[in-house]
Write a protein that holds these residues in place. Sequence first.
Motif, PDB file in Angstrom:
ATOM      1  N   ILE A  28       1.077  -1.165   0.339  1.00  0.00           N
ATOM      2  CA  ILE A  28      -0.043  -0.164   0.488  1.00  0.00           C
ATOM      3  C   ILE A  28       1.010   1.602   0.390  1.00  0.00           C
ATOM      4  CG2 ILE A  28      -1.850   1.658   1.174  1.00  0.00           C
ATOM      5  CD1 ILE A  28      -2.109  -1.469   2.444  1.00  0.00           C
ATOM      6  N   LEU A  29       1.569   1.694   0.720  1.00  0.00           N
ATOM      7  CA  LEU A  29       2.893   2.386   1.149  1.00  0.00           C
ATOM      8  C   LEU A  29       3.507   2.537   0.086  1.00  0.00           C
ATOM      9  CD1 LEU A  29       3.195   2.260   5.102  1.00  0.00           C
ATOM     10  CD2 LEU A  29       1.817   3.865   3.186  1.00  0.00           C
ATOM     11  N   ASP A  96       4.035   8.932  -1.874  1.00  0.00           N
ATOM     12  CA  ASP A  96       3.053   7.950  -1.377  1.00  0.00           C
ATOM     13  C   ASP A  96       3.070   8.557   0.368  1.00  0.00           C
ATOM     14  OD1 ASP A  96       3.137   6.426  -3.464  1.00  0.00           O
ATOM     15  OD2 ASP A  96       5.280   6.034  -3.563  1.00  0.00           O
ATOM     16  N   ARG A 223      -5.752   5.258   0.878  1.00  0.00           N
ATOM     17  CA  ARG A 223      -4.325   4.210   1.509  1.00  0.00           C
ATOM     18  C   ARG A 223      -4.810   3.828   2.992  1.00  0.00           C
ATOM     19  NH1 ARG A 223       0.773   5.261  -1.896  1.00  0.00           N
ATOM     20  NH2 ARG A 223       0.084   5.619  -3.638  1.00  0.00           N
TER      21      ARG A 223
END
Length: 262
Positions: A28-29, A96, A223
């Motif tokens: 995700i990150l 991100d 996220r």
Amino acid sequence: MPFPRRAALVAGLAVTAAAARAQEPAAILAPGGVLRAAINFGNPVLAQPDPATGEPRGVSAALARELARRLGATLRFATYDAAGKVTDAGKRGEWDLCFLAIDPVRAQGIAFTAPYVVIEGTYMVPEASPLRAIEDVDRPGIRVAVGRGSAYDLHLTRALKQAELVRAPSSPEAIDLFLRQGLDAAAGVTQPLVAYAAANPGMRVIPGRFMVIEQAVGIPQGREAALPYLRAFVEEMKASGFVARALAESGQKDAAVAPPAS
């Protein structure tokens, strides 16, 4: 199925599930194994370019490097000279991970951890200025220089009822604007303003603060599944002394480590 074999299978499934959970934050990150971290050079308390290499240093860069190491990701810095530019870049999907002050306007597009550093916002004025206290600034006819999109710009936009904000493209440029246009005050982070006033006779910093600036780690909305992992990471970095050491190593001993999250 014999008991030992069944037990081994259950154990194997548990290990596989644990490994999958461990991979989730990285996926995700840091999609594709790359963590793009936005660094704001406009706030020298948190980040500074290395004099020799130009690479980011300071507490924000140190946290980004440690997080990338734990995720097993390649770290790529995206550097900006103003917090507002970081926010705008986030809307374009350029990073991100970011390191910004928590604010309701920013929270519309960014999910934040608890703060890792707490700093203050105040005003610098000419030595001869009649403005002596924080509350003196919010008067008709008073013009205040701010960096566009900074935490204190967002806060003062809501808080000031009579004074006028005059916006510069970035926080460092706000001081230039203050001087060039002969404005009444420059708003900013306390430490850089104090340093500037100490190096430039004829300037002084008003005692006190108009806001507490809570600096946190942020990720793009959408996220949030990785937010528990990121929040735990920040709390560990504070409790272990990592944040305090990074501040000291970058010459920011006056900045305060944020208290544990409630």
